[in-house]
Design an enzyme around this catalytic site. Structure first.
Site, PDB file in Angstrom:
ATOM      1  N   LYS A 191      47.365  16.924 102.965  1.00 59.39           N
ATOM      2  CA  LYS A 191      46.008  17.314 103.369  1.00 59.39           C
ATOM      3  C   LYS A 191      45.048  16.498 102.499  1.00 59.39           C
ATOM      4  O   LYS A 191      44.819  16.806 101.341  1.00 59.39           O
ATOM      5  CB  LYS A 191      45.806  18.820 103.124  1.00 59.39           C
ATOM      6  CG  LYS A 191      44.789  19.501 104.020  1.00 59.39           C
ATOM      7  CD  LYS A 191      43.355  19.035 103.863  1.00 59.39           C
ATOM      8  CE  LYS A 191      42.650  19.572 102.651  1.00 59.39           C
ATOM      9  NZ  LYS A 191      41.357  18.896 102.398  1.00 59.39           N
ATOM     10  N   GLU A 266      46.941  19.772  89.104  1.00 62.89           N
ATOM     11  CA  GLU A 266      46.274  18.817  88.222  1.00 62.89           C
ATOM     12  C   GLU A 266      44.778  19.023  88.413  1.00 62.89           C
ATOM     13  O   GLU A 266      44.239  18.711  89.470  1.00 62.89           O
ATOM     14  CB  GLU A 266      46.714  17.387  88.606  1.00 62.89           C
ATOM     15  CG  GLU A 266      46.699  16.455  87.415  1.00 62.89           C
ATOM     16  CD  GLU A 266      45.347  15.843  87.189  1.00 62.89           C
ATOM     17  OE1 GLU A 266      44.453  16.572  86.687  1.00 62.89           O
ATOM     18  OE2 GLU A 266      45.175  14.659  87.504  1.00 62.89           O
ATOM     19  N   CYS A 300      39.798  12.501  86.510  1.00 65.50           N
ATOM     20  CA  CYS A 300      40.250  13.743  85.865  1.00 65.50           C
ATOM     21  C   CYS A 300      40.387  13.542  84.365  1.00 65.50           C
ATOM     22  O   CYS A 300      40.121  14.456  83.585  1.00 65.50           O
ATOM     23  CB  CYS A 300      41.554  14.212  86.493  1.00 65.50           C
ATOM     24  SG  CYS A 300      42.804  12.933  86.594  1.00 65.50           S
TER      25      CYS A 300
HETATM   26  P1  NAD Z   1      38.194  20.894  95.359  1.00 67.62           P
HETATM   27  O1  NAD Z   1      39.105  21.488  94.365  1.00 67.62           O
HETATM   28  O2  NAD Z   1      37.330  21.796  96.151  1.00 67.62           O
HETATM   29  O3  NAD Z   1      39.012  20.008  96.422  1.00 67.62           O
HETATM   30  C1  NAD Z   1      40.214  19.321  96.148  1.00 67.62           C
HETATM   31  C2  NAD Z   1      41.091  19.383  97.398  1.00 67.62           C
HETATM   32  O4  NAD Z   1      41.412  20.748  97.663  1.00 67.62           O
HETATM   33  C3  NAD Z   1      40.419  18.856  98.669  1.00 67.62           C
HETATM   34  O5  NAD Z   1      41.390  18.224  99.487  1.00 67.62           O
HETATM   35  C4  NAD Z   1      39.936  20.131  99.330  1.00 67.62           C
HETATM   36  O6  NAD Z   1      39.779  20.014 100.730  1.00 67.62           O
HETATM   37  C5  NAD Z   1      41.072  21.075  99.008  1.00 67.62           C
HETATM   38  N1  NAD Z   1      40.714  22.502  99.061  1.00 67.62           N
HETATM   39  C6  NAD Z   1      39.501  23.061  98.836  1.00 67.62           C
HETATM   40  N2  NAD Z   1      39.581  24.403  99.003  1.00 67.62           N
HETATM   41  C7  NAD Z   1      40.869  24.683  99.320  1.00 67.62           C
HETATM   42  C8  NAD Z   1      41.570  25.894  99.580  1.00 67.62           C
HETATM   43  N3  NAD Z   1      40.972  27.085  99.567  1.00 67.62           N
HETATM   44  N4  NAD Z   1      42.884  25.818  99.850  1.00 67.62           N
HETATM   45  C9  NAD Z   1      43.516  24.625  99.856  1.00 67.62           C
HETATM   46  N5  NAD Z   1      42.903  23.449  99.634  1.00 67.62           N
HETATM   47  C10 NAD Z   1      41.588  23.481  99.359  1.00 67.62           C
HETATM   48  O7  NAD Z   1      37.328  19.849  94.619  1.00 67.62           O
HETATM   49  P2  NAD Z   1      35.999  19.150  95.167  1.00 67.62           P
HETATM   50  O8  NAD Z   1      35.069  20.106  95.833  1.00 67.62           O
HETATM   51  O9  NAD Z   1      36.437  17.995  95.955  1.00 67.62           O
HETATM   52  O10 NAD Z   1      35.361  18.752  93.789  1.00 67.62           O
HETATM   53  C11 NAD Z   1      34.775  19.769  92.981  1.00 67.62           C
HETATM   54  C12 NAD Z   1      35.019  19.521  91.538  1.00 67.62           C
HETATM   55  O11 NAD Z   1      36.439  19.421  91.292  1.00 67.62           O
HETATM   56  C13 NAD Z   1      34.491  18.214  91.027  1.00 67.62           C
HETATM   57  O12 NAD Z   1      33.174  18.268  90.708  1.00 67.62           O
HETATM   58  C14 NAD Z   1      35.385  17.973  89.846  1.00 67.62           C
HETATM   59  O13 NAD Z   1      34.912  18.645  88.711  1.00 67.62           O
HETATM   60  C15 NAD Z   1      36.690  18.554  90.237  1.00 67.62           C
HETATM   61  N6  NAD Z   1      37.652  17.530  90.697  1.00 67.62           N
HETATM   62  C16 NAD Z   1      38.684  17.233  89.893  1.00 67.62           C
HETATM   63  C17 NAD Z   1      39.588  16.261  90.294  1.00 67.62           C
HETATM   64  C18 NAD Z   1      40.750  15.882  89.460  1.00 67.62           C
HETATM   65  O14 NAD Z   1      41.275  14.790  89.578  1.00 67.62           O
HETATM   66  N7  NAD Z   1      41.246  16.755  88.639  1.00 67.62           N
HETATM   67  C19 NAD Z   1      39.411  15.588  91.480  1.00 67.62           C
HETATM   68  C20 NAD Z   1      38.348  15.927  92.304  1.00 67.62           C
HETATM   69  C21 NAD Z   1      37.474  16.910  91.881  1.00 67.62           C
END
Ligand code: NAD
Length: 493
Positions: A191, A266, A300
């Site tokens: 996904k 992660e 990250c």
């Molecule tokens: P997020 O955690 O919302 O999304 C990451 C992934 O999870 C995306 O593919 C999203 O569609 C999916 N997702 C979201 N809600 C879900 C659910 N309920 N069930 C299953 N999958 C779900 O992160 P974001 O909104 O893209 O970014 C928000 C914050 O997350 C950023 O500001 C940053 O601080 C952090 N982030 C961290 C990393 C990392 O590498 N650790 C990467 C991206 C974002």
């Protein structure tokens, strides 16, 4: 034709529906979302969102591939050959991946070409090598009721793996999940992030060309709250590998816990970069700047807490500011651009909010702090000094080009500040003292510590953190362990 318009044409030419059981699914106009270019702020393409029925179909096809499909009948060597073919196709399309990732994520093409793509190809090749080496052990046992016994273990695929990726480096982070799972003989349902799904669609196309049997690799694009939620709650999923925010990680872990499904999380960090007074300051300033400004700080492992020995503090701040001044913000397709746009308006506003908070809490703005007068979700490279460890900008993950500089007086204090965090993912140390390097590396709580440079992103090296940074490890042998289960067999002879 400019490189940007060639890339836009490529994006528009990609199939945009879910890829399930080796086929692109029919279009479903009532379930779509737009992918927006962070530089032009205009929609690039409209992608079909996988609804609950499509997610179910993907998980079922993955299960079928494992239970009695062609995928299940392939031995490790055959899986390895497929992974090598996949790696070669990705390498052959490296320029396409680089262009799509720049369009989707807003990051400079040079970073994708030098870091993300070689790492992705290397990860598929590395795990191709493991595919035919997943052996068990024979373990001597004392026997049973006077008869001899033969006890041994076999390593079996964990099953259907749901891989959920973030938008900051979707191709590379995707490879960390897909490659070990396929090497282990699992079937994958990926996904991708709704903000940056394009390279995952290209991956699906190439998986078909590489010859993976139906169901081994599926891609279901969609939003987290709909497609992502449906996927992690699907009872047919055996393991979840997730990268993203701690907030979503918690939701994913709770869904997995209901049936005790193994989960790798992660979730980012607030990684310290510790610069000791004996450091090579030229190298340290260049490395620390890279650590906080690469990929617009949307990393990250971004080294967003910059701890500097008081004796060199002022000089080091000046050097770091000089590096920030050299950053060229711009279109990722323009030659010379070294920093692109943040992924979306929400992320830009979140970063600008943290900058406001930093000022409000009394940190000194050394450089940056604003957004340029131009279209696109850009934020200037920003440094705060005079920060204290308790400030919000020293504690929360900003996920943008904002570094918080904190002075320290001795090694104990540096370690104490470094460890005073809800996160524990990565750290860098800058020192010419060998003993100090090893001593502090042992004391800093982090999944990965690099001394006098950034640890090369390498498929052989395990990656992951603890505390709010997550659970488990990806890459290296750990990636195989995370995608397999040991079975113990005892035969009474
Ligand atoms: P997020 O955690 O919302 O999304 C990451 C992934 O999870 C995306 O593919 C999203 O569609 C999916 N997702 C979201 N809600 C879900 C659910 N309920 N069930 C299953 N999958 C779900 O992160 P974001 O909104 O893209 O970014 C928000 C914050 O997350 C950023 O500001 C940053 O601080 C952090 N982030 C961290 C990393 C990392 O590498 N650790 C990467 C991206 C974002």
């Amino acid at each position: 034709m400019s490189r940007r318009s060639t890339a836009e044409d490529l994006a528009r030419s990609l199939p945009t529906t879910p890829y399930v059981a080796g086929h692109w699914q029919p279009d479903s106009p009532q379930h779509t979302f737009d992918v927006v270019d962070p530089v032009t702020e205009r929609p690039l393409v409209t992608v079909t969102e996988a609804d609950a029925a499509t997610v179910d179909k993907a998980v079922t096809s993955a299960r079928d591939a494992l239970d009695d499909g062609e995928w299940a009948r392939l031995d490790g060597a055959a899986r390895g050959s497929l992974l090598l073919a996949f790696a070669q196709l990705i390498e052959d399309h490296a320029e396409d991946f680089a262009d799509l990732e720049s369009l989707d994520v807003g990051k400079p093409g040079i970073e994708v070409r030098v870091i993300d793509l070689p790492q992705t190809v290397g990860t598929f090749r590395y795990y191709a090598g493991w595919a035919d080496k997943l052996t068990g052990q024979s373990i001597p046992t004392p026997g049973y009721q006077g008869r001899r016994t033969l006890s041994y273990t076999v390593r079996q695929p964990v099953g259907v793996v749901a891989a959920i990726t973030p938008w900051n480096s979707p191709t590379m982070i995707g490879s960390w999940k897909i490659a070990p799972a396929l090497a282990a003989g699992c079937a994958v349902v990926l996904k991708p992030p709704e903000d940056a799904p394009l390279t995952s669609l290209l991956l699906a196309q190439l998986a078909g060309e590489a010859g993976f049997p139906p169901g081994a690799f599926n891609v279901v694009s969609g939003r987290g709250a709909t497609t992502g939620k449906t996927l992690v709650e699907h009872p047919g999923v055996d393991k979840i590998s997730f990268t993203g925010s701690p907030e979503t990680g918690r939701i994913v872990a709770a869904a997995a816990a209901r049936t005790f499904r193994p989960t790798t999380l992660e979730l980012g960090g607030k990684s310290p970069q510790i610069v000791f007074a004996d450091a090579d300051l030229d190298a340290a300033a260049a490395g620390v700047a890279l650590g906080i400004f690469a990929n617009q700080g949307e990393v990250c492992a971004a080294g967003s807490r910059i701890l500097v020995a008081r004796a060199i503090h002022d000089e080091f701040v000046d050097r770091l500011a000089a590096h920030a001044a050299k950053v060229v913000l711009g279109d990722p397709f323009d030659d010379g651009t070294t920093m692109g746009a943040l992924v979306n308006a929400k992320q830009r506003d979140r970063v600008l909010d943290y900058i406001r908070i930093g000022r409000h809490e009394g940190a000194r703005l050394v450089t940056g702090g604003g957004r340029p007068e131009r279209r696109g979700y850009f934020v200037e490279p920003t440094l705060f000094a005079g920060a204290s460890p308790g400030m919000t900008i020293a504690r929360e993950e900003i996920f943008g080009p904002v570094g918080t500089i904190i002075a320290f007086d001795d090694d104990d204090q540096a370690v104490s500040i470094a460890n005073d965090s809800s996160y524990a993912l990565a750290a860098t140390l800058w020192t010419t003292d060998l003993s100090r390097a090893h001593t502090v590396a042992a004391r800093v709580r982090a999944g990965a510590v690099a001394v006098n440079g950034w640890s090369p992103l390498d498929a052989r090296l395990p990656w992951g953190g603890s505390k709010l940074s997550g659970l488990g490890r990806e890459l290296g042998w750990a990636g195989i362990e995370a995608n397999t289960e040991l079975k113990t067999i005892t035969v009474v002879l």
